[in-house]
Design a protein around this motif. Structure first.
Motif, PDB file in Angstrom:
ATOM      1  N   GLY B  89       0.792  -1.220   0.000  1.00  0.00           N
ATOM      2  CA  GLY B  89       0.000   0.000   0.000  1.00  0.00           C
ATOM      3  C   GLY B  89       0.831   1.281   0.000  1.00  0.00           C
ATOM      4  O   GLY B  89       0.279   2.375  -0.053  1.00  0.00           O
ATOM      5  N   VAL B  90       2.173   1.181   0.035  1.00  0.00           N
ATOM      6  CA  VAL B  90       2.991   2.401  -0.093  1.00  0.00           C
ATOM      7  C   VAL B  90       2.990   2.859  -1.560  1.00  0.00           C
ATOM      8  O   VAL B  90       2.725   2.069  -2.461  1.00  0.00           O
ATOM      9  CB  VAL B  90       4.454   2.191   0.389  1.00  0.00           C
ATOM     10  N   ASP B  91       3.264   4.161  -1.781  1.00  0.00           N
ATOM     11  CA  ASP B  91       3.281   4.675  -3.169  1.00  0.00           C
ATOM     12  C   ASP B  91       4.663   4.517  -3.793  1.00  0.00           C
ATOM     13  O   ASP B  91       4.804   4.471  -5.011  1.00  0.00           O
ATOM     14  CB  ASP B  91       3.028   6.197  -3.233  1.00  0.00           C
ATOM     15  N   THR B  92       5.682   4.544  -2.940  1.00  0.00           N
ATOM     16  CA  THR B  92       7.050   4.623  -3.442  1.00  0.00           C
ATOM     17  C   THR B  92       7.919   3.604  -2.725  1.00  0.00           C
ATOM     18  O   THR B  92       7.835   3.467  -1.510  1.00  0.00           O
ATOM     19  CB  THR B  92       7.621   6.042  -3.175  1.00  0.00           C
ATOM     20  N   VAL B  93       8.743   2.908  -3.502  1.00  0.00           N
ATOM     21  CA  VAL B  93       9.692   1.957  -2.920  1.00  0.00           C
ATOM     22  C   VAL B  93      11.091   2.363  -3.391  1.00  0.00           C
ATOM     23  O   VAL B  93      11.322   2.485  -4.602  1.00  0.00           O
ATOM     24  CB  VAL B  93       9.399   0.509  -3.352  1.00  0.00           C
ATOM     25  N   ILE B  94      11.993   2.580  -2.448  1.00  0.00           N
ATOM     26  CA  ILE B  94      13.359   2.971  -2.788  1.00  0.00           C
ATOM     27  C   ILE B  94      14.280   1.845  -2.340  1.00  0.00           C
ATOM     28  O   ILE B  94      14.403   1.573  -1.145  1.00  0.00           O
ATOM     29  CB  ILE B  94      13.714   4.320  -2.122  1.00  0.00           C
ATOM     30  N   ALA B  95      14.889   1.166  -3.323  1.00  0.00           N
ATOM     31  CA  ALA B  95      15.684  -0.037  -3.023  1.00  0.00           C
ATOM     32  C   ALA B  95      17.169   0.288  -3.113  1.00  0.00           C
ATOM     33  O   ALA B  95      17.691   0.561  -4.191  1.00  0.00           O
ATOM     34  CB  ALA B  95      15.326  -1.164  -3.979  1.00  0.00           C
ATOM     35  N   ILE B  96      17.840   0.267  -1.974  1.00  0.00           N
ATOM     36  CA  ILE B  96      19.265   0.616  -1.909  1.00  0.00           C
ATOM     37  C   ILE B  96      20.133  -0.609  -2.223  1.00  0.00           C
ATOM     38  O   ILE B  96      21.214  -0.484  -2.768  1.00  0.00           O
ATOM     39  CB  ILE B  96      19.620   1.131  -0.487  1.00  0.00           C
ATOM     40  N   THR B  97      19.668  -1.787  -1.867  1.00  0.00           N
ATOM     41  CA  THR B  97      20.442  -3.028  -1.963  1.00  0.00           C
ATOM     42  C   THR B  97      21.154  -3.198  -3.308  1.00  0.00           C
ATOM     43  O   THR B  97      20.544  -3.013  -4.365  1.00  0.00           O
ATOM     44  CB  THR B  97      19.502  -4.230  -1.743  1.00  0.00           C
ATOM     45  N   GLU B  98      22.428  -3.594  -3.221  1.00  0.00           N
ATOM     46  CA  GLU B  98      23.213  -3.870  -4.418  1.00  0.00           C
ATOM     47  C   GLU B  98      23.320  -5.381  -4.590  1.00  0.00           C
ATOM     48  O   GLU B  98      23.373  -6.113  -3.598  1.00  0.00           O
ATOM     49  CB  GLU B  98      24.623  -3.279  -4.238  1.00  0.00           C
ATOM     50  N   GLY B  99      23.345  -5.837  -5.850  1.00  0.00           N
ATOM     51  CA  GLY B  99      23.626  -7.253  -6.100  1.00  0.00           C
ATOM     52  C   GLY B  99      22.402  -8.136  -6.232  1.00  0.00           C
ATOM     53  O   GLY B  99      22.493  -9.345  -6.071  1.00  0.00           O
ATOM     54  N   ILE B 100      21.235  -7.563  -6.526  1.00  0.00           N
ATOM     55  CA  ILE B 100      20.032  -8.386  -6.705  1.00  0.00           C
ATOM     56  C   ILE B 100      20.091  -9.030  -8.098  1.00  0.00           C
ATOM     57  O   ILE B 100      20.324  -8.345  -9.090  1.00  0.00           O
ATOM     58  CB  ILE B 100      18.745  -7.540  -6.600  1.00  0.00           C
ATOM     59  N   PRO B 101      19.880 -10.365  -8.193  1.00  0.00           N
ATOM     60  CA  PRO B 101      19.918 -10.999  -9.510  1.00  0.00           C
ATOM     61  C   PRO B 101      18.878 -10.404 -10.474  1.00  0.00           C
ATOM     62  O   PRO B 101      17.766 -10.061 -10.065  1.00  0.00           O
ATOM     63  CB  PRO B 101      19.578 -12.458  -9.200  1.00  0.00           C
ATOM     64  N   VAL B 102      19.283 -10.298 -11.730  1.00  0.00           N
ATOM     65  CA  VAL B 102      18.419  -9.749 -12.774  1.00  0.00           C
ATOM     66  C   VAL B 102      17.114 -10.546 -12.900  1.00  0.00           C
ATOM     67  O   VAL B 102      16.047  -9.969 -13.083  1.00  0.00           O
ATOM     68  CB  VAL B 102      19.187  -9.760 -14.115  1.00  0.00           C
ATOM     69  N   MET B 103      17.210 -11.887 -12.816  1.00  0.00           N
ATOM     70  CA  MET B 103      16.004 -12.704 -12.995  1.00  0.00           C
ATOM     71  C   MET B 103      14.997 -12.471 -11.864  1.00  0.00           C
ATOM     72  O   MET B 103      13.826 -12.745 -12.023  1.00  0.00           O
ATOM     73  CB  MET B 103      16.354 -14.196 -13.062  1.00  0.00           C
TER      74      MET B 103
END
Lengths: 386, 291
Positions: B89-103
């Motif tokens: 239910g949030v409007d905005t998600v800010i993802a700082i994490t590095e290294g998330i797999p593309v898939m």
């Protein structure tokens, strides 16, 4: 992470895709023994991470043991230069595989389309040539189709792609199944590129994947321990190997100015301004948040292990990284490794005044401080000579 | 005004009980951002220096009124955390994490699109609206409040340019780090659109780098849709093909994704491109003052 052909084929085989029988060999004797087991003719193929191996003489068909011996001897140790001047790549390994009688050659690939944020399947009935060449000579012969990110590629869609590419009817069903499976392999193995060129129909009418070019997403290796343990395929640069062991992000270049920056963007930009100032960067090294003395010692040891380096530039803009910690690291590292090369330091951002005071106090003869990034680039070029 | 975050931002941080998450989450709070909650499964009911922890993001939305989520979760679990945020239910998600797999990011990207949730990142330094709110790891002391919007693939390069703008006496409406991964939630085009509509932004600085074609597509879009002046900087002219330069997305594939091609595409559409971060900042200041 790029896989060698044989590593890619082993991956395909694990997913039930049809590949020729083959054996991996790193000596002439092993290659001959493999040939005897497989039965002639065999293809003796150089295992290097570059296209155009055939034209460069890195793939030969041996009809008997004498030829297998001769070709394996020629190919091991050969330097292969890529079609765009890449390399040279020295051949350390061979893949010896049962010869295939080729009736027709196609091209198939699955790639990550960054713009569309989807996987894309490409298929052409014109195989065996470069995909750019196919696209240039007959754009309609290269069929491209995006894959639904949630649903994957279904058999029906695969058949439509095959029909559009005008794959001959007798091979159509098999090629469609290969496409479905290639998308599954990409998703299951975190491959951002799978290229099969050529995808052939052999004399028995069987569709076989005769080559394999596979790139695995480095960020996903945690769920593929078997791939992570594969031997490094590239003829690895000694500094890159050393940096990798120490967990540093390092890329070798061919100049004489060692470079360390914090953050990938700032570091790339540092290389650019050094080049604009007339210098030749020896490397890219992103220290990231690693401002501690140990990380800086590691970085300096890697940079100075390259005998070409005649001067070093540290370009640090401290955000979260504190410049006083970086300064302590530089001083400790310089003393520990007895660094004598000229070192130009630009320290800006968080606690830069404290950091600069520490550097001044240390009174290192070879250390030059510059206030700006451009000033530092000019200075290091002047000190590095040619 | 500003874009994406402001005084009304109510932030929930996934990973607030972790070392990095608490360090940066509390820095964001100290800056004046309304930090209303943290989320760590199994730690609901605890608090981090007075900020309540919930088991799920949804609870933090319902009970603490969170409208913006920041993801500070290790890469292996980050896509699941982003997916949870998208559904919360949030409007905005800010993802700082590095290294998330593309898939992992492919389905997540489309999920955010489908649900109409704005996703920034991953592998980004976050968003700063000077004087209002800071969500992420951008060091706010190098940026003043002002009329220049910044959108960038790189963190430290943005600090470099922001600091040069500050020294020249100019400031920023908002600074948006969109991230250096191959698949990111919001691209240059998305952020350029927001800045163009923002009455507090007069000029936009766009910082790109090698890899992909986001800059080339932005060039087309600027010519067709953006009314405000845009100044650009591109990093990676000396990068060799086939080598990943730090960021997962910073790689020249064959002959595509080069800095030169990006510079030429932007210049062909009338966007001035600085040779160095310093020159880009100078051009931005001159252009702003001539408006």
């Amino acid at each position: 992470m790029d896989l060698l052909e044989y590593q890619g084929k082993e991956l395909f085989a694990r997913h039930g895709l049809p590949v020729p029988k083959g054996v991996h060999a790193s000596t002439v004797d092993a290659a001959v023994a493999a040939s005897e087991t497989l039965g002639y003719p065999v293809a003796v193929k150089a295992q290097v991470l570059i296209g155009g191996r055939g034209k460069a003489g890195g793939i030969k068909i041996a009809k008997d043991g004498t030829e297998a011996h001769e070709y394996a001897g020629e190919i091991i140790g050969m330097d292969i230069v890529g079609p765009h001047g890449e390399g040279p790549f020295k051949v350390h390994e061979l893949w010896v595989e049962a010869g295939s009688e080729i009736e027709s050659e196609f091209y198939a690939s699955v790639i990550l389309d960054r713009s569309a944020k989807k996987l894309m399947v490409m298929l052409s009935r014109m195989g065996g040539m470069d995909v750019e060449a196919i696209a240039a000579s007959d754009p309609e012969a290269l069929v491209k189709q995006h894959v639904d990110p949630l649903a994957g590629l279904g058999e029906t869609e695969a058949k439509e792609i095959v029909a559009q590419a005008k794959i001959p009817e007798e091979a159509a069903g098999q090629v469609a199944s290969v496409l479905v499976k290639l998308v599954e392999v990409a998703q299951a193995e975190d491959a951002t590129l799978i290229e099969v060129n050529p995808l052939i129909v052999n004399a028995d009418g069987e569709v076989v994947l005769l080559d394999a070019k596979v790139t695995i997403d480095g960020n996903a290796l945690f769920r593929h321990p078997e791939l992570e343990e594969l031997p490094e395929g590239a003829d690895q640069d000694p500094q890159e190997a050393m940096a990798k062991e120490r967990g540093l992000t390092y890329v070798s270049l061919d100049g004489n100015i060692g470079i360390l920056g914090n953050g990938a963007g700032l570091c790339m930009s540092t290389l650019d301004v050094v080049a604009q100032a007339g210098g030749r960067p020896a490397n890219f090294l992103d220290a990231g948040g690693g401002s501690k003395a140990e990380a800086i010692i590691d970085a300096l040891e890697v940079i100075t292990s390259n005998p070409e380096v005649t001067a070093i530039l540290f370009n640090i803009f401290g955000g979260i990284t504190r410049c006083d910690e970086v300064a302590r690291g530089i001083i400790e590292a310089t003393n520990k490794i007895g660094l004598e090369l000229p070192l130009v330091v630009r320290l800006d951002g968080t606690n830069s005044e404290e950091g600069l005071a520490l550097l001044a106090e240390a009174g290192l003869d070879n250390l030059h401080h510059e206030a700006t990034m451009l000033g530092a680039a000019k200075k290091v070029v002047e000190l590095a000579g040619n | 005004m500003s874009i994406i975050i402001d005084n009304d931002t109510k932030l929930v941080v996934s990973g607030l009980t972790g070392r990095e998450g608490s360090f940066h989450g509390l820095r964001n709070k100290a800056y004046g951002t309304q930090l209303v909650a943290g989320v760590t499964p199994g730690k609901g009911g605890q608090d981090v220096e007075g900020t309540p922890i919930y088991d799920t993001i949804k609870e933090s939305v319902e009970e603490a009124g969170a409208n913006t989520s920041m993801i500070f979760v290790p890469a292996k679990f980050a896509a699941a955390a982003i997916n949870e945020a998208i559904d919360s239910g949030v409007d905005t998600v800010i993802a700082i994490t590095e290294g998330i797999p593309v898939m992992d990011m492919l389905p997540t990207y489309w999920k955010a699109k489908e649900k109409g949730v704005r996703l920034i990142g991953p592998n980004c330094p976050g968003v700063l609206s000077p004087g209002k709110a800071n969500v992420g790891i951008i060091p706010a002391q190098f940026f003043d409040q002002g009329r220049i919007g910044v959108v960038s693939k790189s963190g430290t390069l943005t600090y470099q340019i922001g600091n040069e703008l500050k020294q020249a006496g100019e400031g920023n409406s908002t600074i948006v780090g969109i991230g250096g991964d191959p698949i990111i939630g919001s691209d240059f085009i998305d952020i350029l659109t927001l800045f163009d509509a923002d009455p507090d932004t007069d000029l936009i600085v766009m910082v790109g780098e090698i890899g992909g074609d986001a800059e080339e597509r932005a060039a087309e879009f600027i010519a067709a849709e953006i009314s405000k002046p845009v100044v650009a900087y591109i990093a990676g002219f000396t990068a060799p093909p086939g080598k990943q330069m730090g960021h997962a997305g910073a790689i020249i594939s064959g002959s595509s994704g080069t800095a030169k091609a990006k510079q030429e595409a932007l210049e062909a559409k009338g966007v001035r491109v600085g040779e160095s971060p310093t020159e880009a900042a100078q051009i931005a200041v001159e252009t702003l003052r001539a408006l």
